[in-house]
Design an enzyme around this catalytic site. Structure first.
Site, short mmCIF file in Angstrom:
data_model
loop_
_atom_site.label_atom_id
_atom_site.label_comp_id
_atom_site.label_asym_id
_atom_site.label_seq_id
_atom_site.Cartn_x
_atom_site.Cartn_y
_atom_site.Cartn_z
N ASP A 231 -7.51 24.75 21.27
CA ASP A 231 -6.94 24.75 20.21
C ASP A 231 -7.68 23.65 19.18
O ASP A 231 -9.28 24.05 18.95
CB ASP A 231 -6.56 23.03 20.72
CG ASP A 231 -4.98 22.00 19.77
OD1 ASP A 231 -5.17 22.77 18.84
OD2 ASP A 231 -4.82 21.39 20.68
C1 BGC Z 1 -2.64 21.52 18.07
C2 BGC Z 1 -1.97 22.69 18.80
C3 BGC Z 1 -1.64 23.96 17.12
C4 BGC Z 1 -3.04 23.66 16.11
C5 BGC Z 1 -3.32 24.80 14.94
C6 BGC Z 1 -3.80 21.75 16.45
O1 BGC Z 1 -3.76 20.33 16.16
O2 BGC Z 1 -2.58 20.93 18.91
O3 BGC Z 1 -1.14 22.42 18.73
O4 BGC Z 1 -1.72 24.91 17.48
O5 BGC Z 1 -3.48 22.27 15.53
O6 BGC Z 1 -2.30 24.35 14.12
#
Ligand code: BGC
Length: 817
Positions: A231
């Site tokens: 993530d």
């Molecule tokens: C989220 C993810 C997301 C990523 C990119 C993170 O803060 O938890 O679900 O894919 O950001 O935007």
């Protein structure tokens, strides 16, 4: 026929052999917010990723590059229809290809553990089987379009409080039976090409470094052969993440992989074979999506083109849940006057906030949707009733604005019209402006007030701002975030400023922002807004106007909603109560008109203290760009509300058996073990407002017969249940047949299987539903295997977990290994 897999792997191995240690390590780190570096020497293109799950935003976080916005995942799950989820996946792949995206960062497979979970709207259900079924179909659809799906967030990322650091303490049994289960189903049934490691820790180990869950379970036990991507900013330790099973650290360019990883290998802290394996995973991902020259991609023939607006409309329509319909007030049929009430009836909450945000090409509001379908004899009266927004909305009405982007020395780099005064550029800037090149952003133009009095302007953002309205300098200072900088970045502070203005006299407006960086946010961004609110909005007068409109109408339709401030990514909900005076609005409208229909526009459960006092309740979730049209169809009876609850709705949040999302000393204990959602409610002294599976539609059903044919030879199934139902109403209808399983040593019901059928009035529909062997299994912590505790089970079939119409006892010959 050529063996594509073998051919692909051969090209991957050749490419791998051509890369030295440094080149390999470079490939494992983002080169920017959304992509990996290209390596032209080996024919490798840059692999581009984008969020998910309801649309494909692409690499631009801005409205200039619109995307189809489907309904929220809770809505998709409410259809209980995997083939529909598969079509959603195919459409998203089509969108991804249009935008040059290879990897879609979706679906979200975490569970509705507590109704307070901030990303509840982005997850499917409280039930792992329903989550797995919808998730697997979605992944299949995305990948049929030649785009990698990335189920996330592996694992136990079920709430948002302290999400970067929280340590989830959970038993092995609950992990296997609940939180890992949908990931396992999706890996086994849909073979995703990528998967995302979550921010949180599980039992003391942060997920990006979790060898036991990533290497031993996901890869070794389940056979996942794709790439694990962190993530965003979740990878914190070079050696821990590499050894623990992570393949790609996102975003870049600052990264724990790349150069730091090469150094760790040279220092002997990470085996070179580990980096080789990680690189193989990334090259395989690239090969599958067609980004590695010479390697046959997984998909050569694409599914037929899908009309995105039409599919968004269909899913929204199918997801609407009718919770209550006293005296068949719905569908409305022929009607003289409708009072439509609610701020989101005009400005709907089409989608949830955070990384799931996309910018749809248009959004159909309920007001537009109803106007489009009502005949000339029906009068439609609209009243706001209550405005639940706590933030001052971005300046729009009466404003004519442009945005200008300046580099150093006042060099104009770009200029655009700005229909709404909100800037949100994250990761990269428009017009190809490089990070570091952008110095100032200026929003300027004119505002012509409609009313004389005190207008409230508001600057929302972080960093230096200067606001002038007419000749007055209204603000010239730096807004400094309080507390956690990342949380402040996601939810920046708001500075309200009161200004006296005269109706009809235009004034110039200029907001200048100097672009800033935040030490803990390693991402380029410009994110701020200029808000505006007219004078004299008297909340009491708004309610009175709505009550009067309701009293004078044949039916009142009140739309209530959550706001981005109470329901969104990055924080959990403090309360399930609707924000502002919306509960009071419903109560007063219902007292004025007994034919009051309430439409709930939220991603997840809200408290409805007025539920017994209104004629009907519909849930639309966050319905996506076509939500207003879908709602109009359902209200007028052009379509049936055939959605069923994917999660149990409490009457009062304090009744919820599992509520807590706040860690103690950094740890969040899943002390309830395997009892979440309806599993927990069944043991609870209080009943919920509406059970898992509930939804009544516009016709009635009789459950006639259920018969079970065991199949001891079938690997994955206990046998087949055949159910016959009859449509006993006077409209064609769609029914979701749900079968639950229980046994003597575990009497609570669990969803075992489901099927959607359709029938004309008076007709029957019969369906054969395989009952998966897994439904009868429990995780044994001692032997660390799945066991089948008994041979005698009850199969309970009905309309919800609490509305069982047919029960049969089955006895299988003996326990299966
Ligand atoms: C989220 C993810 C997301 C990523 C990119 C993170 O803060 O938890 O679900 O894919 O950001 O935007």
């Amino acid at each position: 026929m050529a063996n594509h897999r073998a051919d692909r792997e051969a090209v991957v191995e050749k490419a791998l052999a051509a890369l030295d240690l440094d080149a390999r390590c470079r490939l494992l780190a983002g080169q920017d917010m959304w992509s990996l570096p290209a390596v032209p020497e080996i024919g490798l293109a840059s692999v581009v990723m984008s969020d998910g799950p309801i649309g494909v935003r692409g690499v631009h976080w801005s409205p200039e590059d619109p995307s189809i916005a489907l309904p929220s995942p809770t809505a998709l799950a409410a259809t209980w229809d995997p083939p529909l989820a598969r079509r959603a996946g195919q459409l998203l792949a089509q969108e991804a290809r249009r935008k040059g995206v290879h990897v879609l960062l979706a679906p979200t497979l975490n569970l509705h553990r507590s109704p307070l979970g901030g990303r509840h709207f982005e997850c499917y259900s409280e039930d792992p089987l329903l989550t797995g079924a919808i998730g697997a179909a979605y992944v299949t659809g995305v990948q049929e379009g030649g785009v990698a799906a990335t189920p996330k967030h592996f694992v136990a990322n079920d709430s948002e409080t302290d999400r970067f650091t929280v340590d989830v303490r959970v038993s092995q049994r609950a992990l296997h039976e609940l939180y890992l289960a949908p990931f396992r189903t999706v890996v086994e049934q849909a073979e995703p090409w990528a998967l995302m490691a979550a921010y949180n820790s599980v039992n003391g180990v942060t997920m990006t470094e979790h060898n036991a869950l990533q290497n031993e379970i996901l890869r070794a036990r389940w056979g996942f052969d794709g790439a694990i991507v962190s993530d965003w900013t979740a990878a914190r330790n070079t050696v821990g993440a590499a050894v623990g099973g992570l393949d790609i650290a996102m975003p870049g360019p600052q990264s724990v992989f790349g150069r730091a990883l090469a150094e760790a290998v040279r220092a002997g802290h990470v085996p070179a074979e580990t980096v080789e394996r990680m690189t193989r995973h990334v090259l395989r991902l690239a090969a599958r999506v067609g980004a590695l020259a010479g390697a046959p991609p997984e998909v050569v023939t694409l599914p037929t083109t899908i009309n995105g607006d039409a599919l968004a409309h269909e899913i929204a329509q199918r997801s609407i849940v009718l919770l209550r319909n006293e005296n068949d007030v719905l569908p409305l049929g022929k009607i003289g006057r409708i009072a439509l009430i609610g701020q989101t009836a005009d400005q709907p909450r089409a989608l949830g906030g955070g990384s799931a945000q996309v910018f749809p090409p248009h959004t159909v509001a309920p007001l537009d949707g109803l106007r489009a379908v009502l005949d000339a004899d029906t009068e439609l009266v609209y009243a706001v009733g209550a405005d639940p927004r706590v933030k001052i909305p971005a300046a729009k009405e009466g404003f004519q604005l442009r945005v200008q982007l300046y580099g150093s020395g006042d060099r104009l780099l770009g200029e655009h019209p700005l229909p709404e005064a909100a800037i949100e550029w994250i990761g990269e800037f428009p017009d190809g402006i490089a990070v570091g090149e952008l110095h100032r952003v200026v929003v300027s133009g004119t505002f012509t007030p409609r009313a004389t009095g005190t207008h409230t302007f508001a600057i929302t953002g972080i960093g230096p701002f200067r606001l002038t309205v007419g000749d007055a300098i209204c603000f010239d200072d730096r807004i400094v975030p309080q507390g956690d900088p990342l949380a402040a970045f996601l939810r920046p502070p708001e500075m309200p400023i009161d200004i006296e203005l005269t109706a009809g006299q235009p004034v110039s407006v200029n907001l200048t922002h100097t672009v800033t960086t935040m030490p803990d946010v390693p991402i380029a961004f410009a994110k701020f807004s200029l808000g505006h609110q007219d004078p004299n909005i008297d909340p009491e007068a708004l309610i009175e106007e709505a009550v009067a409109a309701a009293a004078a109408a044949d039916v009142a339709v009140v739309i209530v909603a959550t706001t981005p401030e109470v329901e969104s990514e990055s924080f959990d909900r403090a309360s399930l109560l609707l924000p502002g005076r919306q509960d009071e609005l419903v109560a007063r409208v219902a007292a004025a008109n007994p034919r009051t229909v309430v439409v709930v526009n939220s991603g997840s459960p809200v408290q409805m203290p007025w539920a017994e006092d209104v004629a009907a309740i519909l849930l639309t979730w966050f319905p996506g760009q076509e939500g207003g049209a879908a709602l109009a169809d359902v209200l007028m009876g052009r379509a049936e509300p055939s959605g069923r609850l994917p999660t149990t709705w409490p009457a009062d949040q304090d009744d919820a058996p599992v509520l807590n999302v706040t860690p103690t000393d950094g740890a969040l204990s899943y002390a309830e073990d395997i009892y979440i959602g309806y599993r927990a409610w069944q043991q609870h002294s209080t009943a919920p407002a509406y059970w898992f599976g509930h939804g009544i539609g516009y016709t009635t059903w009789e459950y006639e017969t259920a018969t079970f044919a065991p199949d001891p030879e079938a690997a994955g199934a206990l046998g087949t249940l055949t159910v016959r139902v009859r449509n006993t109403g006077d409209r064609p209808g769609r029914e979701t047949i749900q079968t639950y399983i229980a046994h003597s040593s575990r009497p609570d019901r669990r969803l075992a299987a489901f099927a959607v059928v359709q029938a004309e009035p008076g007709e029957t529909a019969e369906v054969a539903i395989p009952i998966p062997r897994r439904a009868a299994e429990s995780w044994d912590e001692t032997t660390e295997t799945w066991v089948q505790p008994t041979t005698a089970y009850d199969l309970l079939t009905g309309r919800s977990v609490a509305d069982i119409r047919l029960a049969i006892a089955i006895d299988l010959e003996g326990p299966h290994a």
